[in-house]
Design a protein around this motif. Sequence first.
Motif, short mmCIF file in Angstrom:
data_model
loop_
_atom_site.label_atom_id
_atom_site.label_comp_id
_atom_site.label_asym_id
_atom_site.label_seq_id
_atom_site.Cartn_x
_atom_site.Cartn_y
_atom_site.Cartn_z
N THR A 85 0.83 -1.20 0.00
CA THR A 85 0.00 0.00 0.00
C THR A 85 0.87 1.25 0.00
O THR A 85 2.03 1.23 0.41
N TRP A 117 0.45 5.82 0.44
CA TRP A 117 -0.46 6.90 0.81
C TRP A 117 0.07 8.29 0.45
O TRP A 117 -0.57 9.28 0.67
N ASP A 118 1.28 8.34 -0.12
CA ASP A 118 1.84 9.64 -0.52
C ASP A 118 2.83 9.46 -1.67
O ASP A 118 3.13 8.33 -2.07
N VAL A 124 -3.67 2.03 -3.15
CA VAL A 124 -3.98 3.17 -2.27
C VAL A 124 -5.15 2.68 -1.43
O VAL A 124 -6.31 2.80 -1.80
N ASP A 163 -7.71 1.78 1.88
CA ASP A 163 -8.42 2.58 2.88
C ASP A 163 -7.78 2.45 4.25
O ASP A 163 -8.25 3.06 5.22
N LEU A 201 -5.38 3.96 4.69
CA LEU A 201 -5.04 5.38 4.82
C LEU A 201 -5.73 5.99 6.03
O LEU A 201 -5.20 6.91 6.66
N THR A 206 -11.51 2.22 9.32
CA THR A 206 -11.58 2.73 7.95
C THR A 206 -12.91 3.43 7.66
O THR A 206 -13.04 4.10 6.63
N MET A 243 -9.36 10.09 -0.04
CA MET A 243 -8.70 9.07 -0.84
C MET A 243 -8.19 9.64 -2.16
O MET A 243 -7.07 9.35 -2.59
N HIS A 299 -4.94 11.73 -1.68
CA HIS A 299 -3.72 10.94 -1.47
C HIS A 299 -3.37 10.10 -2.70
O HIS A 299 -2.19 9.92 -3.01
#
Length: 258
Positions: free
Chosen positions: A22, A24-25, A42, A44, A46, A55, A63, A66
């Motif tokens: 995964t 996130w940036d 990506v 969830d 996150l 989540t 979402m 990101h």
Amino acid sequence: MPITTQQLIQWKQQGQTIVALTAWDYTTGRLLDAAGVDLILVGDSLAVMLGYETTIPLTLEEMLHHAKAVRRGVKRALLVFDLPFLTYQESFQQAMHSAGRALKEAGAQAVKIEGGHPAIIETVSRLVQAGIPVMGHIGLTPQSIHQLGLKQQGKTTTAGEKLIAEAIALEAAGAFSIVLEHIPSDLAAQISQKLTIPTIGIGAGSKCDGQVLVTADVLGLSERQPPFAKVYVNLSEAIARAVQDYASEVREHKFPTK
């Protein structure tokens, strides 16, 4: 060359294992892509990185924000967008709108949705017909935490048969792969053998066609570690030491030097 959904299906037929993580940036996406990860989700998860307990509160706008950053860092890996809770369950029109935004605005190449009940199967079919690749997700589905909890799924014969039927239905609906989360390894092996599309395991044993973990778990950045995750480096400790060293040098006037 960028990896495609069709390529992942070919890899299953060739016996080539799929590596997924995964992001996130931008920085994480760039580093994972450069390291040779095949599929970047990506996810969830996150939500946890943003400080939520589950989540459930994560929004589509968060979402998208990101995922756009991750997209800027990814050149080779297949980028999959995890549709958050209640952005696809109300109707297939809602799912189409959410998935369309993921592809149009964030540059994702596919979306992931949880569940295998008839309404979800119909949604997957509609999305695929519209040209949107879909990754399924069955077993432990975090968006159903208030219903299922975080315990292993598919442990009884009946529950296992239900998951097998859901996986077959997802493939028939056009899903290009399925995440199998926190189910017995023998059940995951059965599902993997029955499908022509790849299975991506997380806490589902070694017989899946690929594996995915939350990158924060791999790097030792998570506050709570799932029982099936492995910490490959403890960045929490390394970051704490670096910051403490920096603070000490600043307070003792050792940094900056002349």
